[in-house]
Write a protein that holds these residues in place. Structure first.
Motif, PDB file in Angstrom:
ATOM      1  N   THR A  96       0.818  -1.214   0.000  1.00 56.96           N
ATOM      2  CA  THR A  96       0.000   0.000   0.000  1.00 56.96           C
ATOM      3  C   THR A  96       0.852   1.265   0.000  1.00 56.96           C
ATOM      4  OG1 THR A  96      -0.173  -0.001   2.408  1.00 56.96           O
ATOM      5  CG2 THR A  96      -1.923  -1.118   1.175  1.00 56.96           C
ATOM      6  N   GLU A  97       2.103   1.161   0.435  1.00 59.07           N
ATOM      7  CA  GLU A  97       2.962   2.349   0.477  1.00 59.07           C
ATOM      8  C   GLU A  97       3.616   2.645  -0.876  1.00 59.07           C
ATOM      9  OE1 GLU A  97       1.738   1.143   4.096  1.00 59.07           O
ATOM     10  OE2 GLU A  97       3.240  -0.075   3.074  1.00 59.07           O
ATOM     11  N   ASN A  98       3.135   1.997  -1.937  1.00 67.84           N
ATOM     12  CA  ASN A  98       3.587   2.336  -3.291  1.00 67.84           C
ATOM     13  C   ASN A  98       3.031   3.690  -3.731  1.00 67.84           C
ATOM     14  OD1 ASN A  98       5.166   0.086  -3.682  1.00 67.84           O
ATOM     15  ND2 ASN A  98       3.536  -1.088  -4.648  1.00 67.84           N
ATOM     16  N   ASP A  99       1.985   4.143  -3.075  1.00 67.09           N
ATOM     17  CA  ASP A  99       1.413   5.449  -3.353  1.00 67.09           C
ATOM     18  C   ASP A  99       2.381   6.521  -2.846  1.00 67.09           C
ATOM     19  OD1 ASP A  99      -0.897   7.367  -3.863  1.00 67.09           O
ATOM     20  OD2 ASP A  99      -0.492   7.697  -1.724  1.00 67.09           O
ATOM     21  N   ARG A 109       2.118   9.663  -1.991  1.00 72.08           N
ATOM     22  CA  ARG A 109       1.654  10.462  -0.846  1.00 72.08           C
ATOM     23  C   ARG A 109       1.757   9.657   0.454  1.00 72.08           C
ATOM     24  NH1 ARG A 109      -1.980  14.998  -0.947  1.00 72.08           N
ATOM     25  NH2 ARG A 109      -2.595  14.358  -3.024  1.00 72.08           N
TER      26      ARG A 109
END
Length: 136
Positions: free
Chosen positions: A74-77, A79
């Protein structure tokens, strides 16, 4: 704290606990200490080889302040990744990277170049060495 901070999982900023029967690896600590003043050190090994525990115990033994971010898919985003990154840095230096934090809270995310320049300039203003582990 801004609205993006509330969506962060605080547990992603906790380093793993060291097991009571952990085998201290002084040779690996010495190797990590040798490279600590480099801007980036990559520790790579297959899953289950003890990288996270090694780095967690090394942070405990280090004289430098250290912070931790556990990363997942999920931390591929950008922001979300930068929010975790900044939260970890600000856990050590509360006033650091305020401008970059403001850029992240904008409804439209600035260009990667703008974000990178802001972050690099603000990290450069931190005059104390520190360790930030990004654990993937």
């Amino acid at each position: 704290m801004d609205q993006n901070t509330f969506s962060l999982l605080r547990t992603k900023l906790y380093k793993p606990r060291i097991p009571k029967k952990y085998l201290h690896r002084q040779r690996l600590f010495d190797w990590l200490d040798k490279w600590v003043h480099r801007p980036l050190t990559l520790v790579s090994a297959p899953a289950g080889y003890g990288k996270s525990i090694l780095l967690s115990s090394w942070l405990d033994a280090s004289d430098l302040p250290g912070a931790w971010v556990s990363l997942g898919k999920t931390e591929n985003d950008p922001r979300l990744f930068l929010s975790y990154f900044l939260e970890a840095v600000q856990s050590l230096f509360a006033d650091a990277a305020q401008h970059t934090r403001t850029l992240l809270s904008a409804s439209v995310l600035p260009s990667p170049t703008t974000l990178a320049h802001s972050l690099i300039n603000e990290l450069d203003q931190i005059d104390q060495p520190f360790i930030l582990v990004l654990d993937d």
